[in-house]
Design a protein around this motif. Structure first.
Motif, PDB file in Angstrom:
ATOM      1  N   ASN A 164       8.440 -31.597  29.903  1.00 53.66           N
ATOM      2  CA  ASN A 164       8.303 -30.889  28.625  1.00 53.66           C
ATOM      3  C   ASN A 164       9.659 -30.423  28.101  1.00 53.66           C
ATOM      4  OD1 ASN A 164       5.529 -31.213  28.671  1.00 53.66           O
ATOM      5  ND2 ASN A 164       5.141 -29.212  29.570  1.00 53.66           N
ATOM      6  N   PHE A 165      10.542 -30.021  29.016  1.00 55.64           N
ATOM      7  CA  PHE A 165      11.874 -29.586  28.599  1.00 55.64           C
ATOM      8  C   PHE A 165      12.651 -30.728  27.964  1.00 55.64           C
ATOM      9  CE2 PHE A 165      16.422 -29.140  29.717  1.00 55.64           C
ATOM     10  CZ  PHE A 165      16.714 -28.015  28.958  1.00 55.64           C
ATOM     11  N   LEU A 166      12.576 -31.918  28.569  1.00 58.30           N
ATOM     12  CA  LEU A 166      13.273 -33.072  27.992  1.00 58.30           C
ATOM     13  C   LEU A 166      12.658 -33.469  26.654  1.00 58.30           C
ATOM     14  CD1 LEU A 166      13.890 -35.327  31.140  1.00 58.30           C
ATOM     15  CD2 LEU A 166      15.436 -33.685  30.060  1.00 58.30           C
ATOM     16  N   ASP A 167      11.326 -33.381  26.548  1.00 57.33           N
ATOM     17  CA  ASP A 167      10.675 -33.698  25.267  1.00 57.33           C
ATOM     18  C   ASP A 167      11.132 -32.745  24.167  1.00 57.33           C
ATOM     19  OD1 ASP A 167       9.300 -35.742  26.455  1.00 57.33           O
ATOM     20  OD2 ASP A 167       7.449 -34.607  26.738  1.00 57.33           O
ATOM     21  N   ALA A 168      11.302 -31.472  24.530  1.00 57.63           N
ATOM     22  CA  ALA A 168      11.720 -30.483  23.533  1.00 57.63           C
ATOM     23  C   ALA A 168      13.155 -30.700  23.072  1.00 57.63           C
ATOM     24  CB  ALA A 168      11.570 -29.072  24.101  1.00 57.63           C
ATOM     25  N   LEU A 169      13.965 -31.390  23.878  1.00 56.93           N
ATOM     26  CA  LEU A 169      15.347 -31.667  23.486  1.00 56.93           C
ATOM     27  C   LEU A 169      15.450 -32.776  22.441  1.00 56.93           C
ATOM     28  CD1 LEU A 169      17.328 -31.572  26.866  1.00 56.93           C
ATOM     29  CD2 LEU A 169      17.336 -29.877  25.034  1.00 56.93           C
ATOM     30  N   ALA A 170      14.409 -33.613  22.333  1.00 57.61           N
ATOM     31  CA  ALA A 170      14.477 -34.761  21.425  1.00 57.61           C
ATOM     32  C   ALA A 170      14.716 -34.352  19.972  1.00 57.61           C
ATOM     33  CB  ALA A 170      13.214 -35.603  21.555  1.00 57.61           C
ATOM     34  N   PRO A 171      13.940 -33.401  19.386  1.00 56.90           N
ATOM     35  CA  PRO A 171      14.240 -33.002  17.999  1.00 56.90           C
ATOM     36  C   PRO A 171      15.640 -32.437  17.826  1.00 56.90           C
ATOM     37  CG  PRO A 171      12.067 -32.225  18.670  1.00 56.90           C
ATOM     38  CD  PRO A 171      12.751 -32.715  19.907  1.00 56.90           C
TER      39      PRO A 171
ATOM     40  N   PHE B 118      12.941 -40.722  12.740  1.00 59.33           N
ATOM     41  CA  PHE B 118      13.285 -40.509  14.140  1.00 59.33           C
ATOM     42  C   PHE B 118      12.514 -39.348  14.757  1.00 59.33           C
ATOM     43  CE2 PHE B 118      16.621 -43.579  14.100  1.00 59.33           C
ATOM     44  CZ  PHE B 118      16.890 -43.844  15.435  1.00 59.33           C
ATOM     45  N   ILE B 119      12.281 -38.290  13.993  1.00 59.34           N
ATOM     46  CA  ILE B 119      11.502 -37.179  14.531  1.00 59.34           C
ATOM     47  C   ILE B 119      10.091 -37.645  14.877  1.00 59.34           C
ATOM     48  CG2 ILE B 119      10.450 -34.966  13.950  1.00 59.34           C
ATOM     49  CD1 ILE B 119      12.982 -34.298  12.381  1.00 59.34           C
ATOM     50  N   THR B 120       9.483 -38.424  13.984  1.00 58.37           N
ATOM     51  CA  THR B 120       8.157 -38.981  14.267  1.00 58.37           C
ATOM     52  C   THR B 120       8.232 -40.023  15.372  1.00 58.37           C
ATOM     53  OG1 THR B 120       7.550 -38.650  11.952  1.00 58.37           O
ATOM     54  CG2 THR B 120       6.148 -40.105  13.246  1.00 58.37           C
ATOM     55  N   GLY B 121       9.266 -40.861  15.317  1.00 53.06           N
ATOM     56  CA  GLY B 121       9.406 -41.929  16.302  1.00 53.06           C
ATOM     57  C   GLY B 121       9.627 -41.416  17.703  1.00 53.06           C
ATOM     58  N   PHE B 122      10.410 -40.344  17.853  1.00 57.15           N
ATOM     59  CA  PHE B 122      10.620 -39.763  19.178  1.00 57.15           C
ATOM     60  C   PHE B 122       9.306 -39.273  19.777  1.00 57.15           C
ATOM     61  CE2 PHE B 122      15.374 -38.492  19.674  1.00 57.15           C
ATOM     62  CZ  PHE B 122      15.671 -39.844  19.766  1.00 57.15           C
ATOM     63  N   GLN B 123       8.440 -38.727  18.919  1.00 55.53           N
ATOM     64  CA  GLN B 123       7.145 -38.286  19.410  1.00 55.53           C
ATOM     65  C   GLN B 123       6.306 -39.461  19.895  1.00 55.53           C
ATOM     66  OE1 GLN B 123       6.550 -34.963  19.652  1.00 55.53           O
ATOM     67  NE2 GLN B 123       4.772 -35.562  20.875  1.00 55.53           N
TER      68      GLN B 123
END
Length: 315
Positions: free
Chosen positions: A243-250, A274-279
């Motif tokens: 979850n921490f790594l996922d939160a770094l994406a935006p 990219f914000i949508t794509g990262f999700q």
């Protein structure tokens, strides 16, 4: 009889169904990048160009893709559920025949049989339903989305790839610990069932009116309690780390992408994509890691069931 290999068992009980599921999965995966491209076209071509007709056309196409993709996922999930129940029924037949027939009548204690037919079968059948189509869907979705992002702007996509690499090393280390504790926990549950079934009927009581096997049962309960606590510590650390790594994406999109926008090398619409794509990359990636953990647990439970049943005699 149970095959020695879990993969052989999966093909044996669901091979044809897995092929159909894979076909549906490929179609769903290929539709993943269409919403991303439509988002970019809506912002760049329709909104910037102030073309209302094009905006309505692209919006209708976007809605159509969502409906088709959602409908296919519904069919995929329902069919997978049917297959899970088919496998659970087959497993229960095998366990009953293997433990109640002449060859296995005295091989497994009754408490262990109850545990095998109930919880262990449910877990193993659920994994068989997901064993092929689920990782194919998640991997296809993640690769399609990442491939599209690389095509749009490789510099930002490179940071995303580097972001998730640490999990490739941390998750296997943690999963090995979970497997070890999970194996012990399953055996303790079987012993609890054996203790109750084997000694409760007509069993002796102490001077307080409690069954004499109560102390042994309490020790098993405490052992199961400790093993589950050990599993939770590792399991939820892996969840926290992911979850921490996922939160770094935006943050990466806004910092690296924002710097490129300020330099005039990237459009603002690219950041939106990219914000949508990262999700769309993060969700299936997390699912793949969860599947890896589930597969490891399923191998342990399959071995427990297979080892408890009569084995085929070599010629």
């Amino acid at each position: 009889m149970m095959p020695r290999s879990l993969l052989v068992f999966i093909w044996q009980v669901s091979g044809r169904r897995q092929i159909l599921l894979c076909g549906l999965t490929v179609i769903v995966s290929l539709l993943t990048t269409l919403p991303l491209e439509l988002q970019r076209r809506i912002v760049d071509d329709a909104i910037h160009g102030q073309a209302v007709d094009l905006l309505l056309l692209l919006s209708a196409a976007y809605l159509g893709v969502l409906l088709v993709q959602g409908g296919l996922k519904y069919v995929l999930n329902v069919y997978r559920g049917y297959m899970v129940e088919h496998v659970a029924r087959d497993l229960r037949h095998r366990i009953f025949d293997g433990t109640q027939g002449k060859e296995g009548a005295h091989l497994v204690k009754q408490g262990a049989i109850v545990s095998m037919v109930a919880a262990e079968v449910e877990d193993l059948a659920g994994f068989v339903g997901d064993s092929v189509s689920f990782p194919l869907l998640q991997a296809g979705t993640a690769l399609s989305a990442m491939g599209y992002l690389i095509w749009v702007e490789p510099r930002i996509a490179l940071f995303a790839i580097l972001l998730y690499l640490p999990q490739l090393f941390v998750v296997p280390l943690g999963q090995r610990r979970i497997n070890r504790w999970g194996n012990i926990h399953a055996r303790l549950l079987r012993k609890m069932g054996d203790t109750i079934v084997g000694t409760s009927v007509g069993g002796a009581f102490d001077r307080h009116g409690r069954p004499k096997f109560r102390r042994r049962f309490m020790r098993l309960v405490m052992g199961a309690y400790r093993t589950r606590r050990a599993v939770y510590r590792v399991k939820f650390f892996l969840t926290f780390f992911g979850n921490f790594l996922d939160a770094l994406a935006p943050l990466i999109v806004l910092s690296v992408g924002g710097w490129l926008v300020i330099k005039g090398e990237v459009e603002v619409s690219t950041l939106v994509v990219f914000i949508t794509g990262f999700q769309k990359v993060a969700d299936p990636w997390d699912q793949l890691l969860t599947f890896y953990r589930t597969a490891s647990n399923a191998k342990v439970k399959y071995r427990l069931i297979a080892d408890a049943l009569p084995q085929p005699v070599s010629a």
